[in-house]
Design a protein around this motif. Structure first.
Motif, mmCIF file in Angstrom:
data_model
loop_
_atom_site.group_PDB
_atom_site.id
_atom_site.type_symbol
_atom_site.label_atom_id
_atom_site.label_comp_id
_atom_site.label_asym_id
_atom_site.label_seq_id
_atom_site.Cartn_x
_atom_site.Cartn_y
_atom_site.Cartn_z
ATOM 1 N N ARG B 246 0.846 -1.199 0.000
ATOM 2 C CA ARG B 246 0.000 0.000 0.000
ATOM 3 C C ARG B 246 0.882 1.250 0.000
ATOM 4 N N GLY B 247 1.897 1.204 0.831
ATOM 5 C CA GLY B 247 2.823 2.337 0.923
ATOM 6 C C GLY B 247 3.510 2.602 -0.402
ATOM 7 N N LEU B 248 3.941 1.527 -1.062
ATOM 8 C CA LEU B 248 4.628 1.691 -2.353
ATOM 9 C C LEU B 248 3.687 2.276 -3.395
ATOM 10 N N LEU B 249 2.448 1.750 -3.417
ATOM 11 C CA LEU B 249 1.475 2.232 -4.409
ATOM 12 C C LEU B 249 1.184 3.715 -4.193
ATOM 13 N N GLU B 250 0.949 4.079 -2.930
ATOM 14 C CA GLU B 250 0.582 5.467 -2.655
ATOM 15 C C GLU B 250 1.757 6.412 -2.910
ATOM 16 N N LYS B 251 2.964 5.859 -2.739
ATOM 17 C CA LYS B 251 4.149 6.693 -2.991
ATOM 18 C C LYS B 251 4.294 6.963 -4.490
ATOM 19 N N HIS B 252 4.129 5.916 -5.276
ATOM 20 C CA HIS B 252 4.385 6.061 -6.715
ATOM 21 C C HIS B 252 3.157 6.488 -7.513
ATOM 22 N N PHE B 253 1.973 6.262 -6.962
ATOM 23 C CA PHE B 253 0.735 6.660 -7.649
ATOM 24 C C PHE B 253 -0.138 7.441 -6.669
ATOM 25 N N PRO B 254 0.250 8.661 -6.363
ATOM 26 C CA PRO B 254 -0.496 9.444 -5.356
ATOM 27 C C PRO B 254 -1.975 9.546 -5.731
ATOM 28 N N GLY B 255 -2.811 9.372 -4.745
ATOM 29 C CA GLY B 255 -4.256 9.472 -4.983
ATOM 30 C C GLY B 255 -4.883 8.150 -5.343
ATOM 31 N N ASP B 256 -4.093 7.185 -5.743
ATOM 32 C CA ASP B 256 -4.642 5.858 -6.061
ATOM 33 C C ASP B 256 -4.836 5.101 -4.749
ATOM 34 N N ARG B 257 -5.627 4.050 -4.834
ATOM 35 C CA ARG B 257 -5.806 3.230 -3.628
ATOM 36 C C ARG B 257 -5.518 1.785 -3.989
ATOM 37 N N LEU B 258 -5.008 1.061 -3.034
ATOM 38 C CA LEU B 258 -4.687 -0.341 -3.269
ATOM 39 C C LEU B 258 -5.987 -1.123 -3.423
ATOM 40 N N SER B 259 -6.103 -1.854 -4.518
ATOM 41 C CA SER B 259 -7.297 -2.674 -4.709
ATOM 42 C C SER B 259 -6.862 -4.131 -4.773
ATOM 43 N N VAL B 260 -7.849 -4.993 -4.738
ATOM 44 C CA VAL B 260 -7.548 -6.422 -4.787
ATOM 45 C C VAL B 260 -6.874 -6.777 -6.112
ATOM 46 N N TYR B 261 -7.173 -5.991 -7.155
ATOM 47 C CA TYR B 261 -6.565 -6.260 -8.452
ATOM 48 C C TYR B 261 -5.070 -5.936 -8.434
ATOM 49 N N ASN B 262 -4.703 -4.873 -7.705
ATOM 50 C CA ASN B 262 -3.283 -4.593 -7.536
ATOM 51 C C ASN B 262 -2.611 -5.776 -6.844
ATOM 52 N N ILE B 263 -3.288 -6.316 -5.861
ATOM 53 C CA ILE B 263 -2.687 -7.419 -5.093
ATOM 54 C C ILE B 263 -2.488 -8.638 -5.995
ATOM 55 N N MET B 264 -3.448 -8.873 -6.895
ATOM 56 C CA MET B 264 -3.281 -9.975 -7.850
ATOM 57 C C MET B 264 -2.030 -9.747 -8.708
ATOM 58 N N GLY B 265 -1.855 -8.518 -9.152
ATOM 59 C CA GLY B 265 -0.685 -8.191 -9.964
ATOM 60 C C GLY B 265 0.601 -8.376 -9.178
ATOM 61 N N ILE B 266 0.557 -7.973 -7.916
ATOM 62 C CA ILE B 266 1.750 -8.098 -7.065
ATOM 63 C C ILE B 266 2.099 -9.581 -6.896
ATOM 64 N N ALA B 267 1.064 -10.413 -6.713
ATOM 65 C CA ALA B 267 1.310 -11.852 -6.549
ATOM 66 C C ALA B 267 1.960 -12.421 -7.807
ATOM 67 N N SER B 268 1.418 -12.052 -8.967
ATOM 68 C CA SER B 268 1.986 -12.538 -10.230
ATOM 69 C C SER B 268 3.428 -12.061 -10.379
ATOM 70 N N ALA B 269 3.644 -10.796 -10.051
ATOM 71 C CA ALA B 269 4.990 -10.233 -10.183
ATOM 72 C C ALA B 269 5.963 -10.950 -9.251
ATOM 73 N N THR B 270 5.468 -11.341 -8.085
ATOM 74 C CA THR B 270 6.327 -12.058 -7.133
ATOM 75 C C THR B 270 6.825 -13.371 -7.745
ATOM 76 N N VAL B 271 5.925 -14.037 -8.471
ATOM 77 C CA VAL B 271 6.311 -15.293 -9.131
ATOM 78 C C VAL B 271 7.379 -15.012 -10.191
ATOM 79 N N VAL B 272 7.168 -13.977 -10.970
ATOM 80 C CA VAL B 272 8.123 -13.657 -12.040
ATOM 81 C C VAL B 272 9.482 -13.292 -11.452
ATOM 82 N N VAL B 273 9.464 -12.524 -10.382
ATOM 83 C CA VAL B 273 10.732 -12.141 -9.743
ATOM 84 C C VAL B 273 11.474 -13.396 -9.288
#
Lengths: 291, 340
Positions: B246-273
């Motif tokens: 949440r902190g990273l998202l709000e830092k890089h995308f001010p005004g945005d809010r963390l949604s469940v879809y962001n979390i899905m993307g983060i999970a996928s990205a974790t696998v790729v990393v």
């Protein structure tokens, strides 16, 4: 079942009618179909959301401010985008309107993007449904319906009873004659685009609790409103209202009694039939061919 | 396709309770079992295991690997995993790309309803490309299970009124309604269902995975009381475990809010990393594919189950979670391992 379908059909129909009225207002004066009208509706909704939800102003104040802001937007865009094209072929204005619709959509994504996919607008009344015998009346729907009717009557009164409205109608009837009797036609055009935008904002503020607010809300509504205006006879305000209500009712009755797959297409099927029988719609002027 | 609703599994936190099966979760019996605490704990405490293998709401070893009959889809590991990325990005509008994932979701919806005891199941769906990718497999699952939907209604994604649909569904008197709709149409449907007093069990899918946003869209108190939906991830945006993201998202995308879809993307990205890390500095397409193929029981800390791929199976995420609103909080109530 029937009362529910009728009430919800009238509510949805009032939405189509309000949007169709805005289309017709501009068309009457300029003979241009404003293809940006759906996006003006969208911007109106976002403006109302900004005033009411983000700035926590009262609903009525937000409605007035959204309408005023849309009026201003209409004046500015007329000056920047349309005035230079008023003497150009109509297709140029139509293309300008289409282009403007994309500009509005992009601007909305830029300004209000990131707030959510489909932004909910608080209901105007939180009262639970009222049961009368076997009929359930939903206050929210009734308020929206009543608001839409008030808006329609105000606009009708404006066109029939005020000096500005009459000047607008005169220009629509015959711009050259209007100019000859001293009407400043350019100003009337500017005012027309502004009034069109204002009707869109009024409709959006009233209907936002039902439609949600999102950048793409306008396009599908424009199609339905366009159909309503065609059904009523393009250029006729009462026709737009009747066309809107007709489409709302047909959609609901077809969905409820035939199949829900028919909800979206039924209105267009009926319109095709009506136009085959009466090509000028309910209230359009009869086409006379001199032989 | 086989769908197993997990009855027992390894505890998430090394705790004492067996992981909760969905079949248990919504029954009186299940409600009194220690597994439910395990499920709650997963939501509240489970995120501290990010990047650790095999400590999730994991399936049993025997359930983990099921090869796909999709040899033609298994050639390109990145393309396959890319479906998850496409999903995360596209789902910003509630959409989701991979057809097979949609197929599994549809099957899971019906399975879930039947396991909750629903005898009469109805469907409300969109029939555009997105909807068809879910509706058609759903109908095939109905056939395979020998169940006939008591009502099968259609709704446009842009509809502002669902009164005809709700009235027709109500006449069919279903125990459960499977919802195959975008969030907007689904919110309109749930709103009108609540207004008209229609309250069967309602079963959603990942497009409705952001329950907090969905509740705001429906905007009627208690309208989601009997609403259950699938999520690819086991955390909700307001979960303390998501604070870092949440902190990273709000830092890089001010005004945005963390949604469940962001979390899905983060999970996928974790696998790729993880895959890229394993592939090392000599990065080639083949090395990435091979490392992905070797990924076994990888715990992202975010997905409900472990991620396991094989050369023949690149649908590595097979464990959707079931979520429900409990008061103001979203609760993960169980998982449904879905395999072919």
């Amino acid at each position: 079942v029937l009362p529910y379908l009728l009430v919800s059909g009238l509510t949805t129909g009032s939405l189509y009618a309000l949007v169709a009225m805005g289309l017709v207002v501009v068309y009457k004066a300029t003979t241009v179909v404003n293809f940006a009208h759906g996006e003006l509706f969208m911007v109106g909704g976002f403006l109302a959301y900004t005033f009411h939800v983000l700035l926590k102003l009262g609903y009525v104040v937000s409605l007035v401010l959204a309408v005023a802001a849309a009026l201003l937007l209409g004046l500015v865009t007329e000056r920047l985008a349309y005035r230079a094209l008023m003497r150009a072929p109509a297709i140029s204005l139509v293309l300008a309107a289409v282009g403007f619709s994309f500009v509005l959509k992009g601007a909305a994504r830029h300004i209000w993007g990131g707030l959510g996919d489909y932004i909910p607008f608080p209901p105007l009344v939180a009262t639970p449904a009222i049961t009368l015998g076997s009929i359930i009346l939903v206050p929210q729907q009734l308020v929206v319906l009543a608001g839409a009717l008030v808006c329609m009557s105000l606009f009708t009164r404006f066109f029939t009873s005020t000096r500005a409205g009459k000047m607008l109608q005169a220009t629509a009837e015959n711009a050259k004659a209007a100019r000859l009797v001293g009407i400043r036609v350019d100003r009337v055009y500017a005012f027309t685009w502004a009034v069109g935008a204002a009707t869109a904002a009024a409709a959006a503020t009233l209907m936002a609790p039902l439609t949600f607010v999102y950048p793409d809300v306008g396009s599908p509504l424009l199609v339905k409103a366009f159909a309503a205006a065609v059904l009523g006879g393009f250029g006729s305000l009462p026709g737009a209202v009747l066309g809107g209500f007709s489409i709302g009712l047909i959609e609901n009755l077809a969905g409820g009694y035939i199949n829900t797959s028919f909800t979206d297409i039924s209105a267009f099927l009926v319109i095709m039939l009506v136009l085959i029988i009466r090509p000028t719609g309910f209230f359009g002027p009869r086409a006379v061919r001199r032989i | 396709m086989h769908i197993g609703v997990q009855g027992r599994a390894e505890p998430l936190d090394g705790g004492e309770g067996a992981a909760l099966g969905v079949g248990d979760a919504l029954t009186d019996r299940g409600a009194t079992q220690p597994g439910e605490h395990a499920a709650d704990e997963r939501v509240e405490h489970g995120g501290g295991q990010r990047g650790v293998k095999g400590e999730l709401i994991a399936q049993r070893e025997g359930q983990r690997q099921h090869s796909l009959a999709h040899g033609d889809r298994g050639d390109d590991a990145i393309d396959q995993l890319g479906g998850q990325f496409a999903h995360a990005a596209a789902s910003a509008r509630g959409a989701e790309a991979p057809a097979f994932a949609a197929e599994r979701q549809s099957a899971a919806q019906l399975e879930f309803a039947l396991q909750q005891g629903a005898k009469r199941v109805a469907v409300i769906s969109m029939r555009d490309a997105w909807g068809r990718a879910r509706y058609n497999p759903l109908m095939e699952t109905f056939k395979r299970k020998g169940v006939t939907p008591v009502a099968d209604e259609e709704m446009s994604p842009d509809a502002n009124d669902a009164t005809p649909q709700v009235l027709r569904l109500r006449q069919a008197n279903p125990d459960a309604v499977l919802i195959v709709l975008y969030p907007k149409a689904a919110a309109v449907y749930m709103r009108d269902a609540a207004k008209l007093g229609f309250k069967p069990m309602q079963v959603g899918q990942t497009a409705l995975g952001d329950l907090i946003a969905f509740r705001e869209q429906v905007a009627i108190p208690n309208a989601l009381e009997r609403f259950y939906t699938i999520s690819h991830v086991r955390f909700t945006p307001d979960d303390p475990e998501m604070e870092r993201w949440r902190g990273l998202l709000e830092k890089h995308f001010p005004g945005d809010r963390l949604s469940v879809y962001n979390i899905m993307g983060i999970a996928s990205a974790t696998v790729v990393v993880e895959v890229l890390t394993r592939a090392g500095r000599d990065l080639t397409r083949e090395r990435v594919r091979d490392e992905l193929n070797k990924l076994k029981d990888y715990n992202t800390g975010i997905y409900p189950g472990a991620i396991s791929c094989t050369p023949a199976d690149h649908q590595c995420h097979k464990t959707p979670a079931w979520m429900q609103l409990a008061g103001d909080k979203v609760k993960t109530i169980g998982v449904t391992p879905v395999t072919r």
